[in-house]
Write a protein that holds these residues in place. Structure first.
Motif, PDB file in Angstrom:
ATOM      1  N   HIS A  56       0.844  -1.193   0.000  1.00 18.79           N
ATOM      2  CA  HIS A  56       0.000   0.000   0.000  1.00 18.79           C
ATOM      3  C   HIS A  56       0.880   1.244   0.000  1.00 18.79           C
ATOM      4  O   HIS A  56       1.589   1.516   0.969  1.00 18.79           O
ATOM      5  CB  HIS A  56      -0.917   0.009   1.229  1.00 18.79           C
ATOM      6  N   ARG A  57       0.820   2.018  -1.079  1.00 17.58           N
ATOM      7  CA  ARG A  57       1.650   3.218  -1.212  1.00 17.58           C
ATOM      8  C   ARG A  57       0.816   4.501  -1.146  1.00 17.58           C
ATOM      9  O   ARG A  57       1.327   5.577  -1.437  1.00 17.58           O
ATOM     10  CB  ARG A  57       2.415   3.176  -2.539  1.00 17.58           C
ATOM     11  N   ASP A  58      -0.425   4.370  -0.767  1.00 18.95           N
ATOM     12  CA  ASP A  58      -1.317   5.530  -0.738  1.00 18.95           C
ATOM     13  C   ASP A  58      -1.311   6.191   0.639  1.00 18.95           C
ATOM     14  O   ASP A  58      -0.789   5.628   1.613  1.00 18.95           O
ATOM     15  CB  ASP A  58      -2.745   5.086  -1.051  1.00 18.95           C
ATOM     16  N   VAL A  59      -1.910   7.371   0.700  1.00 19.99           N
ATOM     17  CA  VAL A  59      -2.159   8.022   1.982  1.00 19.99           C
ATOM     18  C   VAL A  59      -3.658   8.229   2.182  1.00 19.99           C
ATOM     19  O   VAL A  59      -4.086   9.009   3.020  1.00 19.99           O
ATOM     20  CB  VAL A  59      -1.424   9.380   2.075  1.00 19.99           C
ATOM     21  N   PHE A  60      -4.454   7.496   1.409  1.00 15.33           N
ATOM     22  CA  PHE A  60      -5.913   7.608   1.492  1.00 15.33           C
ATOM     23  C   PHE A  60      -6.468   6.706   2.581  1.00 15.33           C
ATOM     24  O   PHE A  60      -7.330   7.112   3.360  1.00 15.33           O
ATOM     25  CB  PHE A  60      -6.529   7.254   0.141  1.00 15.33           C
ATOM     26  N   TYR A  61      -5.967   5.484   2.667  1.00 19.55           N
ATOM     27  CA  TYR A  61      -6.494   4.526   3.643  1.00 19.55           C
ATOM     28  C   TYR A  61      -5.945   4.798   5.042  1.00 19.55           C
ATOM     29  O   TYR A  61      -4.825   5.281   5.204  1.00 19.55           O
ATOM     30  CB  TYR A  61      -6.108   3.099   3.255  1.00 19.55           C
ATOM     31  N   SER A  62      -6.727   4.423   6.042  1.00 22.90           N
ATOM     32  CA  SER A  62      -6.261   4.439   7.419  1.00 22.90           C
ATOM     33  C   SER A  62      -5.330   3.255   7.648  1.00 22.90           C
ATOM     34  O   SER A  62      -5.225   2.348   6.814  1.00 22.90           O
ATOM     35  CB  SER A  62      -7.449   4.334   8.384  1.00 22.90           C
ATOM     36  N   GLU A  63      -4.652   3.248   8.788  1.00 20.64           N
ATOM     37  CA  GLU A  63      -3.772   2.123   9.112  1.00 20.64           C
ATOM     38  C   GLU A  63      -4.545   0.815   9.168  1.00 20.64           C
ATOM     39  O   GLU A  63      -4.082  -0.224   8.706  1.00 20.64           O
ATOM     40  CB  GLU A  63      -3.078   2.378  10.460  1.00 20.64           C
ATOM     41  N   ARG A  64      -5.767   0.844   9.717  1.00 21.83           N
ATOM     42  CA  ARG A  64      -6.577  -0.371   9.793  1.00 21.83           C
ATOM     43  C   ARG A  64      -6.924  -0.872   8.402  1.00 21.83           C
ATOM     44  O   ARG A  64      -6.866  -2.072   8.118  1.00 21.83           O
ATOM     45  CB  ARG A  64      -7.853  -0.086  10.599  1.00 21.83           C
ATOM     46  N   GLN A  65      -7.282   0.034   7.515  1.00 20.26           N
ATOM     47  CA  GLN A  65      -7.633  -0.370   6.151  1.00 20.26           C
ATOM     48  C   GLN A  65      -6.439  -0.944   5.412  1.00 20.26           C
ATOM     49  O   GLN A  65      -6.584  -1.846   4.586  1.00 20.26           O
ATOM     50  CB  GLN A  65      -8.213   0.826   5.394  1.00 20.26           C
ATOM     51  N   LYS A  66      -5.234  -0.424   5.710  1.00 18.55           N
ATOM     52  CA  LYS A  66      -4.048  -0.935   5.031  1.00 18.55           C
ATOM     53  C   LYS A  66      -3.688  -2.345   5.494  1.00 18.55           C
ATOM     54  O   LYS A  66      -2.953  -3.050   4.811  1.00 18.55           O
ATOM     55  CB  LYS A  66      -2.858   0.012   5.248  1.00 18.55           C
ATOM     56  N   ASP A  67      -4.196  -2.748   6.657  1.00 19.38           N
ATOM     57  CA  ASP A  67      -3.973  -4.117   7.107  1.00 19.38           C
ATOM     58  C   ASP A  67      -4.850  -5.107   6.332  1.00 19.38           C
ATOM     59  O   ASP A  67      -4.625  -6.308   6.355  1.00 19.38           O
ATOM     60  CB  ASP A  67      -4.274  -4.234   8.606  1.00 19.38           C
ATOM     61  N   SER A  68      -5.856  -4.578   5.655  1.00 17.09           N
ATOM     62  CA  SER A  68      -6.773  -5.423   4.896  1.00 17.09           C
ATOM     63  C   SER A  68      -6.211  -5.691   3.502  1.00 17.09           C
ATOM     64  O   SER A  68      -5.491  -4.888   2.936  1.00 17.09           O
ATOM     65  CB  SER A  68      -8.134  -4.734   4.784  1.00 17.09           C
ATOM     66  N   ARG A  69      -6.555  -6.856   2.957  1.00 12.53           N
ATOM     67  CA  ARG A  69      -6.144  -7.211   1.591  1.00 12.53           C
ATOM     68  C   ARG A  69      -7.337  -7.142   0.644  1.00 12.53           C
ATOM     69  O   ARG A  69      -7.315  -7.713  -0.430  1.00 12.53           O
ATOM     70  CB  ARG A  69      -5.547  -8.614   1.578  1.00 12.53           C
ATOM     71  N   GLY A  70      -8.381  -6.384   1.023  1.00 13.50           N
ATOM     72  CA  GLY A  70      -9.612  -6.378   0.259  1.00 13.50           C
ATOM     73  C   GLY A  70      -9.731  -5.297  -0.786  1.00 13.50           C
ATOM     74  O   GLY A  70     -10.636  -5.339  -1.622  1.00 13.50           O
TER      75      GLY A  70
END
Length: 327
Positions: A289-303
């Protein structure tokens, strides 16, 4: 396809190019249609890569009277996808296509205190802000972090202009940046403006949230090509339209899908807006994940992932394959 920056292209003539460091070159351009440049502005450039025009974004470092010229600084790194090499090859008299200055990273004048934080080439995005804050006699600190003193572009100019308001953190001088200490020292009413690699951005955002500081007071711009892993080839499958596309290490998923004539929504191309999000149905490997859009929790997801910057990472001994659905 959607982009908010599509209708502002013009020609510009290269006036001068100068090496600032071993890897960074300053390029001065004269646009056909001059415009004044606000702090935090960037231009998009159509760069010929392998004979095919591609789009890159560069912060405007400074501009001449009435915007008749503007300067950008381009880093050529091992992770460059070809755009930097093409820009470094420009010489006075060459012409390129650029946009009018675009401000997606605006400075708000009027806060009680400011911290401007630059990691490496990120200094190009905040130099103009520092000039404005100095001119209005604001209370500001300019923090500049990098691996070595010779790698820091504009260092002497910044030291002369900002004096003891400039704080340097240089890894090979044993003065690396301590993000926890920096954010821990932020006074109430401070706005922090940050441009740098994704690791720095994530660390600052985590520390900011842990201190429960107002999130609107943290403002950032990302490089769009910095990640946790080195870029590598991977495969994208879209079962609904029967598409399978190989994404080369030198291109983004969005670029590869565009070349394959897959219609996608997008805007910023820097992992900031989330418009290019795709749903991940299956994954052989992992997501960088190279974005700054998702939260840390969302970046833990592979969805899900932002296809303009994020990539797939291969499992041991294999090639990453990501199966997605698009809107």
């Amino acid at each position: 396809m959607a982009t908010s920056h599509a209708a502002v292209w013009q020609r510009a003539t290269v006036l001068d190019t100068t090496a600032l460091t071993d890897d960074i070159r300053r390029i001065v351009l004269a646009p056909d249609h001059p415009a004044t440049v606000d702090a935090g502005a960037h231009i998009d450039v159509r760069v010929p890569i392998g004979g095919v025009p591609d789009r890159r974004s560069y912060s405007v470092v400074d501009d001449g009277p009435d915007g008749r010229s503007l300067a950008i600084s381009v880093l050529d790194s091992p992770r460059s996808r070809g755009g930097a090499r093409a820009m470094h090859a420009l010489r006075p008299g060459d012409t390129i296509e650029i946009t009018q200055p675009i401000v997606d990273f605006p400075l708000r004048v009027g806060a009680a205190h400011y911290v401007l934080l630059a990691g490496g080439i990120g200094i190009t995005a905040v130099m103009g802000m520092a000039r404005v804050l100095r001119s209005v006699r604001a209370d500001y600190t300019l923090v500049y972090a990098g691996r070595s003193r010779p790698a820091l572009a504009y260092l002497e100019q910044l030291q002369s202009a900002h004096g003891d308001r400039l704080r340097l953190h240089i890894s090979d001088e044993d003065t690396p940046l301590d993000v926890t200490e920096l954010v821990g020292g932020v006074e109430p009413g401070t706005e922090l403006y940050l441009c740098g690699p994704i690791r720095l951005m994530d660390a600052v955002r985590r520390a900011w949230i842990e201190r429960e500081l107002p999130y609107p007071d943290l403002r950032f711009e990302t490089f769009g090509n910095s990640g946790w892993f080195a870029p590598e080839d991977f495969v994208v499958r879209i079962p609904r339209i029967g598409a399978e596309v190989t994404v080369r290490a030198t291109e983004t998923m969005l670029e590869a899908l565009e070349a394959a004539e897959v219609d996608l929504m997008f805007d910023c191309r820097k992992g900031e807006c989330g418009l290019c999000e795709v749903r991940v149905l299956d994954l052989d490997g992992d997501i960088d994940h190279r974005d700054v859009f998702y939260s840390e929790r969302q970046k833990d997801s592979r969805g899900a992932m932002c296809c303009c910057v994020s990539r797939a990472v291969a499992p041991p001994g294999g090639t990453a394959v990501v199966t997605i659905d698009i809107s």
